[in-house]
Write an enzyme that holds these catalytic residues in place. Structure first.
Site, PDB file in Angstrom:
ATOM      1  N   GLU A 136     -73.793 -16.608  16.833  1.00  0.00           N
ATOM      2  CA  GLU A 136     -74.467 -15.981  15.758  1.00  0.00           C
ATOM      3  C   GLU A 136     -73.414 -15.792  14.838  1.00  0.00           C
ATOM      4  OE1 GLU A 136     -76.114 -12.257  17.341  1.00  0.00           O
ATOM      5  OE2 GLU A 136     -77.478 -13.228  18.246  1.00  0.00           O
ATOM      6  N   ASN A 170     -74.581 -21.300  19.289  1.00  0.00           N
ATOM      7  CA  ASN A 170     -75.810 -20.530  19.763  1.00  0.00           C
ATOM      8  C   ASN A 170     -76.092 -19.507  18.714  1.00  0.00           C
ATOM      9  OD1 ASN A 170     -77.809 -20.053  21.716  1.00  0.00           O
ATOM     10  ND2 ASN A 170     -76.955 -18.197  21.848  1.00  0.00           N
ATOM     11  N   HIS A 205     -85.712 -15.597  20.092  1.00  0.00           N
ATOM     12  CA  HIS A 205     -86.483 -14.292  20.289  1.00  0.00           C
ATOM     13  C   HIS A 205     -87.572 -14.082  19.450  1.00  0.00           C
ATOM     14  CE1 HIS A 205     -83.360 -12.829  23.090  1.00  0.00           C
ATOM     15  NE2 HIS A 205     -82.373 -13.262  22.152  1.00  0.00           N
ATOM     16  N   GLU A 229     -82.625 -18.250  24.655  1.00  0.00           N
ATOM     17  CA  GLU A 229     -83.148 -17.063  24.889  1.00  0.00           C
ATOM     18  C   GLU A 229     -84.352 -16.612  24.553  1.00  0.00           C
ATOM     19  OE1 GLU A 229     -80.204 -14.278  22.988  1.00  0.00           O
ATOM     20  OE2 GLU A 229     -78.541 -16.005  23.076  1.00  0.00           O
ATOM     21  N   ASP A 269     -88.143 -15.331  24.279  1.00  0.00           N
ATOM     22  CA  ASP A 269     -89.081 -14.158  24.680  1.00  0.00           C
ATOM     23  C   ASP A 269     -90.250 -13.840  23.665  1.00  0.00           C
ATOM     24  OD1 ASP A 269     -87.286 -12.741  23.093  1.00  0.00           O
ATOM     25  OD2 ASP A 269     -86.589 -11.431  24.779  1.00  0.00           O
TER      26      ASP A 269
HETATM   27  C1  GLA Z   1     -78.876 -11.778  21.051  1.00  0.00           C
HETATM   28  C2  GLA Z   1     -77.638 -12.321  22.158  1.00  0.00           C
HETATM   29  C3  GLA Z   1     -77.993 -12.018  23.529  1.00  0.00           C
HETATM   30  C4  GLA Z   1     -78.722 -10.780  23.825  1.00  0.00           C
HETATM   31  C5  GLA Z   1     -79.884 -10.817  22.820  1.00  0.00           C
HETATM   32  C6  GLA Z   1     -80.924  -9.758  23.150  1.00  0.00           C
HETATM   33  O1  GLA Z   1     -79.622 -12.765  20.899  1.00  0.00           O
HETATM   34  O2  GLA Z   1     -77.226 -13.635  21.849  1.00  0.00           O
HETATM   35  O3  GLA Z   1     -76.993 -11.985  24.381  1.00  0.00           O
HETATM   36  O4  GLA Z   1     -78.055  -9.627  23.383  1.00  0.00           O
HETATM   37  O5  GLA Z   1     -79.601 -10.766  21.381  1.00  0.00           O
HETATM   38  O6  GLA Z   1     -80.297  -8.603  23.513  1.00  0.00           O
END
Ligand code: GLA
Length: 320
Positions: free
Chosen positions: A131, A171, A207, A236, A238
Site C-alpha cells: 500500500e 501489494n 477486498h 486478499e 473477501d
Molecule cells: C489490508 C492489509 C491486510 C489486512 C487487511 C484487512 O488490506 O494488507 O494486511 O490488514 O487490510 O485488515
C-alpha cells in the site's frame, strides 16, 4: 464427493490460498482440517507485520509466524509472507516517529535482513511493500517515504532480494481493475523494472466491500501486468455487501462474484487466488471497528461452522 479446491487448483497449476492466524491454527481442529484439505497456499495474516512481530526495539517475536510457516511445511503448502513494509500496524515504540531519516533507513534495512533472512527458503512469496500508493495515485506520504525519498521501494526490494530467495511482490488495494490507482501502480512497477529493481510480482488485494471491480477490468489489468513479465496474484479477496443496499440473496451474489473473479484470474494467467481468512467466524470484517455493523459480515468461502458456502461451490466449479 467433489474434488477439493487444492486438488483442482493443482491441475490448473494455480494456487488457492487463505490468510491464516496462529491462534485458531493452534486451538481449532476444524480450522486446521479445512485449511490443509482445501488450500495450497497460506498468507501470514498479521504475524509478520512489523507491529505484532516487534514488541520492543531490538526484539522479535517469531512464535506466531513460525507456527504458521511450520504448518505450511508440514502440509506441503506454499507461503506468502506479509508484509516487510506497511505504514499501518507499526510498533508502538516506533511512533511518534522520533527517529531521524538515517536511523529509520538503518532500522528498516536491518528489519528486512532479519525477517526475510530468517525465512529464506521457507517463504515462497513476500509482500515486500504494502500500500505505498495513495488513493489519488500519488506516492503515499509515510515516514518511510519522508526518510528515504520517492524511490524508497527500490531499496527495500534490493534488501529483500539480498536476504531472500522468495518472489518479491508489491501489494495494494483499489488497484485491481482499471482506473487511476491501478495506472499508478502499473507505472510504479514499470519504473522499478526499468531501473533493474528485483520485483517479481504484483498482488491485487480485492477486498470487495461494497465496491466490486469489474471482472473484465481485473482480467485486463492482470494481463497488462503480466505483459511486463510480472506474476500476478489475487492476495486478499473477501466479498461483503453494505447492509443498506445488500442484494436479496447476498450469498448467491457473493458466489457469482467469486466465480467471475476466479474465471478472470485463471483466464488472464494469475498464479493464485488468496482469500483473507479461512472461515467467516475469523474474518477481519467480523471484528474490525464498525465493519460488522456496516457490512454483511460473512465474506469468505466457509461459514462459521466451516461448512462450504455457495461461494465455495462457485470457486470449486470455476477451477473444475
Ligand atoms: C489490508 C492489509 C491486510 C489486512 C487487511 C484487512 O488490506 O494488507 O494486511 O490488514 O487490510 O485488515
Amino acid at each position: 464427493m467433489p474434488e477439493t479446491l487444492r486438488a483442482l487448483a493443482a491441475d490448473r497449476e494455480f494456487d488457492v490460498g487463505a490468510a491464516v492466524a496462529a491462534a485458531p491454527l493452534t486451538n481449532d481442529l476444524e480450522y486446521r482440517t479445512t485449511l490443509r484439505r482445501e488450500f495450497s497456499m497460506l498468507t501470514t495474516e498479521n504475524a509478520l507485520k512489523m507491529g505484532p512481530l516487534r514488541p520492543a526495539p531490538g526484539e522479535f517475536d517469531f512464535a506466531a509466524a513460525d507456527a504458521i510457516v511450520g504448518f505450511a511445511e508440514a502440509n506441503d503448502m506454499r507461503v506468502r509472507g506479509h508484509a516487510l513494509l506497511w505504514h499501518r500496524m507499526t510498533p508502538d515504540w516506533l511512533r511518534p516517529w522520533e527517529y531521524g531519516g538515517d536511523e529509520l533507513r538503518a532500522l528498516l534495512r536491518a528489519h528486512v535482513q532479519t525477517v526475510a533472512g530468517r525465512y529464506r527458503g521457507r517463504i515462497d512469496a513476500w509482500d515486500v511493500v504494502n500500500e505505498a500508493v495513495a488513493d489519488d495515485g500519488s506516492m503515499r506520504e509515510t515516514p518511510w517515504y519522508d526518510a528515504m525519498g520517492e524511490r524508497y521501494l527500490d531499496r527495500v526490494f534490493e534488501w529483500a532480494a539480498a536476504a531472500s530467495d522468495a518472489d518479491l511482490f508489491y501489494n495494494d488495494y483499489g488497484a485491481e481493475g482499471l482506473g487511476g490507482k491501478s495506472d499508478a501502480v502499473y507505472d510504479l512497477v514499470s519504473g522499478m523494472l526499468d531501473r533493474g529493481v528485483p520485483i517479481d510480482g504484483v498482488g491485487l488485494q480485492l477486498h470487495a466491500l461494497g465496491d466490486r471491480p469489474d471482472p473484465d477490468d481485473v482480467a485486463a489489468n492482470i494481463e497488462r501486468l503480466r505483459d511486463l513479465g510480472l506474476d500476478v496474484q489475487i492476495t486478499e479477496m473477501d466479498v461483503a455487501f453494505p447492509r443498506e443496499s445488500a442484494p436479496d440473496d447476498p450469498l448467491a451474489a457473493q458466489a457469482d462474484y467469486y466465480r467471475e473473479i476466479t474465471d478472470a484470474a485463471l483466464d488472464a494467467g494469475a498464479g493464485a487466488l488468496v482469500t483473507w481468512g479461512v472461515d467467516d467466524g475469523h474474518s477481519w470484517v467480523r471484528s474490525h471497528g464498525s465493519l460488522p455493523q456496516k457490512y454483511t459480515a460473512d465474506p469468505l468461502l466457509f461459514d462459521d461452522d466451516y461448512e462450504p458456502k455457495p461461494a465455495y461451490a462457485a470457486v470449486n466449479e470455476a477451477l473444475a
